[in-house]
Design an enzyme around this catalytic site. Structure first.
Site, PDB file in Angstrom:
ATOM      1  CB  ALA A  66     -14.035  89.328 -61.906  1.00 26.52           C
ATOM      2  N   GLY A 112     -17.354  91.480 -65.474  1.00 26.28           N
ATOM      3  CA  GLY A 112     -17.365  90.107 -65.970  1.00 26.28           C
ATOM      4  C   GLY A 112     -18.778  89.566 -66.162  1.00 26.28           C
ATOM      5  CD  GLU A 115     -15.497  91.519 -69.453  1.00 21.65           C
ATOM      6  OE1 GLU A 115     -15.458  91.434 -68.204  1.00 21.65           O
ATOM      7  OE2 GLU A 115     -14.487  91.666 -70.151  1.00 21.65           O
ATOM      8  CD  GLU A 135     -14.574  95.583 -66.364  1.00 26.43           C
ATOM      9  OE1 GLU A 135     -15.147  96.605 -66.797  1.00 26.43           O
ATOM     10  OE2 GLU A 135     -15.007  94.445 -66.541  1.00 26.43           O
TER      11      GLU A 135
HETATM   12  N1  COA Z   1     -17.142  90.757 -56.170  1.00 25.35           N
HETATM   13  C1  COA Z   1     -17.270  90.392 -54.905  1.00 25.35           C
HETATM   14  N2  COA Z   1     -18.277  90.788 -54.118  1.00 25.35           N
HETATM   15  C2  COA Z   1     -19.191  91.600 -54.654  1.00 25.35           C
HETATM   16  C3  COA Z   1     -19.114  92.035 -55.983  1.00 25.35           C
HETATM   17  C4  COA Z   1     -18.033  91.565 -56.764  1.00 25.35           C
HETATM   18  N3  COA Z   1     -17.894  91.876 -58.070  1.00 25.35           N
HETATM   19  N4  COA Z   1     -20.156  92.850 -56.237  1.00 25.35           N
HETATM   20  C5  COA Z   1     -20.861  92.923 -55.107  1.00 25.35           C
HETATM   21  N5  COA Z   1     -20.271  92.181 -54.145  1.00 25.35           N
HETATM   22  C6  COA Z   1     -20.714  91.992 -52.774  1.00 25.35           C
HETATM   23  C7  COA Z   1     -20.467  93.235 -51.946  1.00 25.35           C
HETATM   24  O1  COA Z   1     -19.136  93.279 -51.497  1.00 25.35           O
HETATM   25  C8  COA Z   1     -21.458  93.063 -50.834  1.00 25.35           C
HETATM   26  O2  COA Z   1     -20.922  92.126 -49.906  1.00 25.35           O
HETATM   27  P1  COA Z   1     -21.141  92.377 -48.311  1.00 25.35           P
HETATM   28  O3  COA Z   1     -22.637  92.303 -48.133  1.00 25.35           O
HETATM   29  O4  COA Z   1     -20.403  91.227 -47.702  1.00 25.35           O
HETATM   30  O5  COA Z   1     -20.580  93.725 -48.015  1.00 25.35           O
HETATM   31  C9  COA Z   1     -22.624  92.381 -51.540  1.00 25.35           C
HETATM   32  O6  COA Z   1     -22.112  91.820 -52.742  1.00 25.35           O
HETATM   33  C10 COA Z   1     -23.723  93.348 -51.915  1.00 25.35           C
HETATM   34  O7  COA Z   1     -23.154  94.425 -52.633  1.00 25.35           O
HETATM   35  P2  COA Z   1     -23.348  95.953 -52.235  1.00 25.35           P
HETATM   36  O8  COA Z   1     -22.268  96.726 -52.901  1.00 25.35           O
HETATM   37  O9  COA Z   1     -23.496  96.104 -50.765  1.00 25.35           O
HETATM   38  O10 COA Z   1     -24.768  96.241 -52.918  1.00 25.35           O
HETATM   39  P3  COA Z   1     -25.287  97.622 -53.494  1.00 25.35           P
HETATM   40  O11 COA Z   1     -26.730  97.409 -53.818  1.00 25.35           O
HETATM   41  O12 COA Z   1     -24.912  98.746 -52.618  1.00 25.35           O
HETATM   42  O13 COA Z   1     -24.494  97.802 -54.887  1.00 25.35           O
HETATM   43  C11 COA Z   1     -23.518  97.071 -56.963  1.00 25.35           C
HETATM   44  C12 COA Z   1     -24.638  96.866 -55.931  1.00 25.35           C
HETATM   45  C13 COA Z   1     -23.635  95.938 -57.985  1.00 25.35           C
HETATM   46  C14 COA Z   1     -23.694  98.404 -57.665  1.00 25.35           C
HETATM   47  C15 COA Z   1     -22.153  97.034 -56.256  1.00 25.35           C
HETATM   48  O14 COA Z   1     -22.105  95.858 -55.481  1.00 25.35           O
HETATM   49  C16 COA Z   1     -20.976  97.034 -57.176  1.00 25.35           C
HETATM   50  O15 COA Z   1     -20.624  98.067 -57.728  1.00 25.35           O
HETATM   51  N6  COA Z   1     -20.313  95.856 -57.322  1.00 25.35           N
HETATM   52  C17 COA Z   1     -19.095  95.755 -58.063  1.00 25.35           C
HETATM   53  C18 COA Z   1     -19.344  95.750 -59.541  1.00 25.35           C
HETATM   54  C19 COA Z   1     -18.041  95.719 -60.284  1.00 25.35           C
HETATM   55  O16 COA Z   1     -17.227  96.626 -60.221  1.00 25.35           O
HETATM   56  N7  COA Z   1     -17.840  94.629 -61.040  1.00 25.35           N
HETATM   57  C20 COA Z   1     -16.694  94.498 -61.895  1.00 25.35           C
HETATM   58  C21 COA Z   1     -15.677  93.637 -61.306  1.00 25.35           C
HETATM   59  S1  COA Z   1     -14.350  93.450 -62.471  1.00 25.35           S
END
Ligand code: COA
Length: 261
Positions: A66, A112, A115, A135
């Site tokens: 999400a 999500g 999911e 989450e």
């Molecule tokens: N929602 C919104 N934006 C997201 C996102 C999400 N779920 N997941 C990643 N992004 C965005 C980041 O904010 C970043 O944006 P920016 O470049 O403007 O700063 C971009 O995507 C790249 O992500 P980044 O975190 O810099 O990449 P990374 O390689 O360091 O890490 C992940 C990758 C997937 C491990 C990390 O992005 C992450 O943990 N994301 C969230 C996952 C999560 O908790 N999802 C559950 C949501 S309920």
């Protein structure tokens, strides 16, 4: 509906929907989920489409969950409930679609995103895919069905370990746990998904629809009611012209010609 966040490739008998927000790792904004819903329903209503593939754009992410910006802006419990409920409705509608949905997980499938993958009928993963329900790191719980679909897929204790730790697992571990059907090199992912879709497309359309309904209704209701549903759907299948054609074609040693009737 015009699409800003997804790409739709209509190549009968298969429609491929690609989540296309690579800069946000294909995170599911509300709008993105609505677009996926619209495209899935359109594929369901299109007689030339027999299967749907859902994947993510780029080589890093299927879907990173999400949109956390949207989650951060939620203020009340009521808003949280509405956010979760509308997402659930989209994923229920995928299970209820009379055509198979194959998830081609090409990278991160987190929160999500995992999911969404679990709402598919068949889940393929590329070798670089990674799964997780993080989450609890954000002070929330899964809101797109993760607490329900994950234990049903891999068992309660394994599901709880993933849900409570928020740990990520790689594709090989996801396969070992029974979360995904198979793992293939990234370059093979869409061809493999398409091959499965085309195999299913050769089968009787109503038999495919009734099989899917029987499985999901049985999982919801339990084996007793599920077996009752199977009997009723078996009866419906017997009543189709395609059952007559399929059994006759077998006896005449020829390929059947389905009418979807
Ligand atoms: N929602 C919104 N934006 C997201 C996102 C999400 N779920 N997941 C990643 N992004 C965005 C980041 O904010 C970043 O944006 P920016 O470049 O403007 O700063 C971009 O995507 C790249 O992500 P980044 O975190 O810099 O990449 P990374 O390689 O360091 O890490 C992940 C990758 C997937 C491990 C990390 O992005 C992450 O943990 N994301 C969230 C996952 C999560 O908790 N999802 C559950 C949501 S309920």
């Amino acid at each position: 509906m015009t699409y800003d966040n997804i790409l739709v490739d209509h190549a009968p008998p298969v429609t491929t929907i690609t989540i296309n927000r690579p800069r946000q790792l294909n995170a599911l904004s509300t709008r993105t989920l609505q677009e996926i819903h619209d495209a899935v329903q359109a594929a369901g209503n299109d007689e030339t489409v027999r299967a749907v593939i859902i994947t993510g754009s780029g080589e890093r992410a299927f879907c990173a969950g999400a949109d956390i910006g949207e989650l951060q802006a939620l203020e009340t419990a009521q808003e949280g409930y509405a956010h979760s409920r509308s997402s659930h409705q989209v994923l229920f509608a995928m299970e209820q679609l009379d055509k198979p949905i194959i998830m081609a997980v090409n990278g991160y499938a987190l929160g999500g995103g995992m999911e969404l993958a679990m709402a598919g009928d068949i889940i393929l993963a590329s070798e670089n895919a990674a799964f997780g329900q993080p989450e609890v790191n954000l002070g929330i719980i899964p809101g797109f069905g993760g607490t329900q679909r994950l234990p049903r897929l891999i068992g309660r204790t394994r599901a709880l370990e993933l849900l409570l730790t928020g740990d990520r697992i790689d594709a090989a571990e996801a396969f070992r746990l029974g979360l995904v059907n198979r793992v293939v090199p990234l370059a093979q992912l869409l061809p493999a998904a398409r091959q499965i879709a085309e195999t299913i497309a050769q089968k009787a359309p109503l038999a495919i629809a009734l099989t899917k309904r029987s499985v999901y209704e049985g999982l919801e209701a339990g084996p007793r009611a599920g077996n009752e549903a199977e009997m009723a759907y078996f009866g419906l299948a017997v009543g189709t012209a395609d059952r007559k054609e399929g059994t006759t074609a077998f006896l005449e040693k020829r390929q059947p010609e389905w009418q979807g009737k």
